[in-house]
Design a protein around this motif. Structure first.
Motif, PDB file in Angstrom:
ATOM      1  N   PHE A   2       0.853  -1.193  -0.153  1.00 42.92           N
ATOM      2  CA  PHE A   2      -0.038  -0.057   0.160  1.00 42.92           C
ATOM      3  C   PHE A   2       0.905   1.338  -0.002  1.00 42.92           C
ATOM      4  N   GLY A   3       0.752   2.083  -1.001  1.00 46.12           N
ATOM      5  CA  GLY A   3       1.584   3.224  -0.842  1.00 46.12           C
ATOM      6  C   GLY A   3       0.981   4.532  -0.190  1.00 46.12           C
ATOM      7  N   ALA A   4       1.416   5.569  -0.097  1.00 46.56           N
ATOM      8  CA  ALA A   4       1.055   6.688   0.501  1.00 46.56           C
ATOM      9  C   ALA A   4      -0.340   7.105   0.302  1.00 46.56           C
ATOM     10  N   GLY A   5      -1.484   7.292   1.035  1.00 45.71           N
ATOM     11  CA  GLY A   5      -2.601   7.869   0.574  1.00 45.71           C
ATOM     12  C   GLY A   5      -3.670   6.706   0.088  1.00 45.71           C
ATOM     13  N   GLU A   6      -3.137   5.398   0.114  1.00 46.55           N
ATOM     14  CA  GLU A   6      -4.025   4.224  -0.373  1.00 46.55           C
ATOM     15  C   GLU A   6      -4.848   3.930   0.795  1.00 46.55           C
ATOM     16  N   ASP A   7      -5.774   2.527   0.714  1.00 50.43           N
ATOM     17  CA  ASP A   7      -6.730   2.452   1.457  1.00 50.43           C
ATOM     18  C   ASP A   7      -6.320   1.182   2.509  1.00 50.43           C
ATOM     19  N   LEU A   8      -4.905   1.272   3.215  1.00 50.11           N
ATOM     20  CA  LEU A   8      -4.591   0.252   3.958  1.00 50.11           C
ATOM     21  C   LEU A   8      -5.490   0.413   5.328  1.00 50.11           C
ATOM     22  N   GLY A  29       2.361  -0.505 -11.957  1.00 48.37           N
ATOM     23  CA  GLY A  29       3.555  -0.117 -11.420  1.00 48.37           C
ATOM     24  C   GLY A  29       3.995   1.335 -11.647  1.00 48.37           C
ATOM     25  N   ALA A  30       3.791   1.714 -12.813  1.00 47.27           N
ATOM     26  CA  ALA A  30       4.058   3.104 -13.086  1.00 47.27           C
ATOM     27  C   ALA A  30       3.506   4.185 -12.272  1.00 47.27           C
ATOM     28  N   THR A  31       2.307   3.760 -11.878  1.00 45.57           N
ATOM     29  CA  THR A  31       1.651   4.704 -10.837  1.00 45.57           C
ATOM     30  C   THR A  31       1.622   4.244  -9.505  1.00 45.57           C
ATOM     31  N   ARG A  32       2.165   3.186  -8.988  1.00 50.42           N
ATOM     32  CA  ARG A  32       2.275   2.895  -7.674  1.00 50.42           C
ATOM     33  C   ARG A  32       3.583   2.205  -7.474  1.00 50.42           C
ATOM     34  N   SER A  88     -14.262  -7.946  -7.291  1.00 49.81           N
ATOM     35  CA  SER A  88     -13.135  -7.323  -6.517  1.00 49.81           C
ATOM     36  C   SER A  88     -13.530  -6.631  -5.243  1.00 49.81           C
ATOM     37  N   SER A  89     -12.798  -7.103  -4.296  1.00 48.12           N
ATOM     38  CA  SER A  89     -13.175  -6.485  -2.903  1.00 48.12           C
ATOM     39  C   SER A  89     -13.282  -5.076  -2.805  1.00 48.12           C
ATOM     40  N   ARG A  90     -12.692  -4.112  -3.767  1.00 43.02           N
ATOM     41  CA  ARG A  90     -12.793  -2.841  -3.867  1.00 43.02           C
ATOM     42  C   ARG A  90     -13.988  -2.386  -4.630  1.00 43.02           C
ATOM     43  N   ASN A  91     -14.793  -3.221  -5.214  1.00 38.80           N
ATOM     44  CA  ASN A  91     -15.907  -2.775  -5.924  1.00 38.80           C
ATOM     45  C   ASN A  91     -16.814  -2.060  -5.087  1.00 38.80           C
ATOM     46  N   ARG A  92     -16.741  -2.437  -3.676  1.00 37.54           N
ATOM     47  CA  ARG A  92     -18.006  -1.649  -2.816  1.00 37.54           C
ATOM     48  C   ARG A  92     -17.376  -0.123  -2.854  1.00 37.54           C
ATOM     49  N   TYR A  93     -16.278   0.003  -3.025  1.00 37.65           N
ATOM     50  CA  TYR A  93     -15.887   1.578  -2.844  1.00 37.65           C
ATOM     51  C   TYR A  93     -16.663   2.434  -3.986  1.00 37.65           C
TER      52      TYR A  93
END
Length: 245
Positions: free
Chosen positions: A71-77, A128-131, A195-200
């Motif tokens: 998880f990068g900075a500002g992501e949803d950890l 990977g270019a954006t993360r 995807s688990s993130r579809n709920r977002y």
């Protein structure tokens, strides 16, 4: 609560430590499915494929671990969905024998590891270019979980195509004694990949997300149609020649 495992049914075992996992008796092949939890039908498809790969006498282990390294900075950890009780039920219903759900300090004792796996050039393009650093963190935890679970075969979804390609490359380059199997993407009725993130997603964002899969399917269908026309055109002269003879 029981799961169907080939010709027998047993309750799933929930494990939290590597020591408990190592203490399990092993018979036959061990198949592992690695997840970050919030399981859905796509994960269930992976677990069912793992059940087939392990066979009725083998063992299926599902790992549930939200890996902070990817998880990068500002992501949803912090807000990534954590639903372990429901995950255990889904894993059991799909045919798992054990769920390995370690704490962060079990996987990374002493804090973040100083030595990590590098994804190399493959990890700096596309997603990977954006993360930046995402795929290094992903490969590091996959390497650790492969060591901790010791599977004969590990199964990953084709939905995360770059991830799957990198895991295959790591296993080949670093001589991991495991077979990596890709499992086809499972989609919702409207074509969106599960995807688990579809709920977002808001309704508008969901409609936008569908544009990618629809464009890919349209391109696939267009290519298939052109290839069929070329094949028909190529066979036409031979067909006429046979008729004239």
């Amino acid at each position: 609560m029981t799961g169907t495992h080939g010709t027998h049914s047993t309750p799933v075992t929930l494990l939290h430590t590597a020591e408990a996992l190592r203490a399990r008796a092993r018979d036959g092949r061990r198949a592992v499915v690695m997840t970050m939890g919030a399981l859905h039908d796509g994960h269930a498809s992976l677990i069912r494929a793992a059940r087939r790969a392990a066979g009725p006498d083998g063992e299926v282990v599902v790992t549930v671990f939200v890996n902070p390294l990817q998880f990068g900075a500002g992501e949803d950890l912090d807000r990534y969905p954590r639903t372990l009780d429901a995950d255990v039920k889904i894993a059991e219903q799909a045919g798992a024998d054990a769920v390995f759900a370690p704490a962060v300090d079990e996987v990374y004792p002493g804090g973040e590891p100083q030595v990590r796996v590098s994804a190399g050039p493959m990890g700096t393009v596309l997603e990977g270019a954006t993360r930046p650093g995402h795929f290094d963190g992903m490969l590091t935890v996959v390497a650790k979980l492969l060591h901790l679970t010791g599977p004969d075969v590990a199964l990953f979804g084709q939905k995360d195509a770059q991830q799957l390609a990198l895991i295959r490359r790591m296993v080949r380059d670093l001589d991991f004694p495991v077979e990596i199997v890709g499992v086809p993407t499972v989609r919702e009725d409207d074509g969106l990949a599960l995807s688990s993130r579809n709920r977002y997603l808001s309704p508008e964002e969901r409609r936008t997300a569908l544009a990618l899969s629809r464009a890919l399917f349209a391109g696939r269908d267009g290519l298939a149609a052109r290839e069929a026309l070329r094949a028909r055109a190529a066979s036409a002269p031979a067909t006429r020649a046979r008729a004239d003879a």
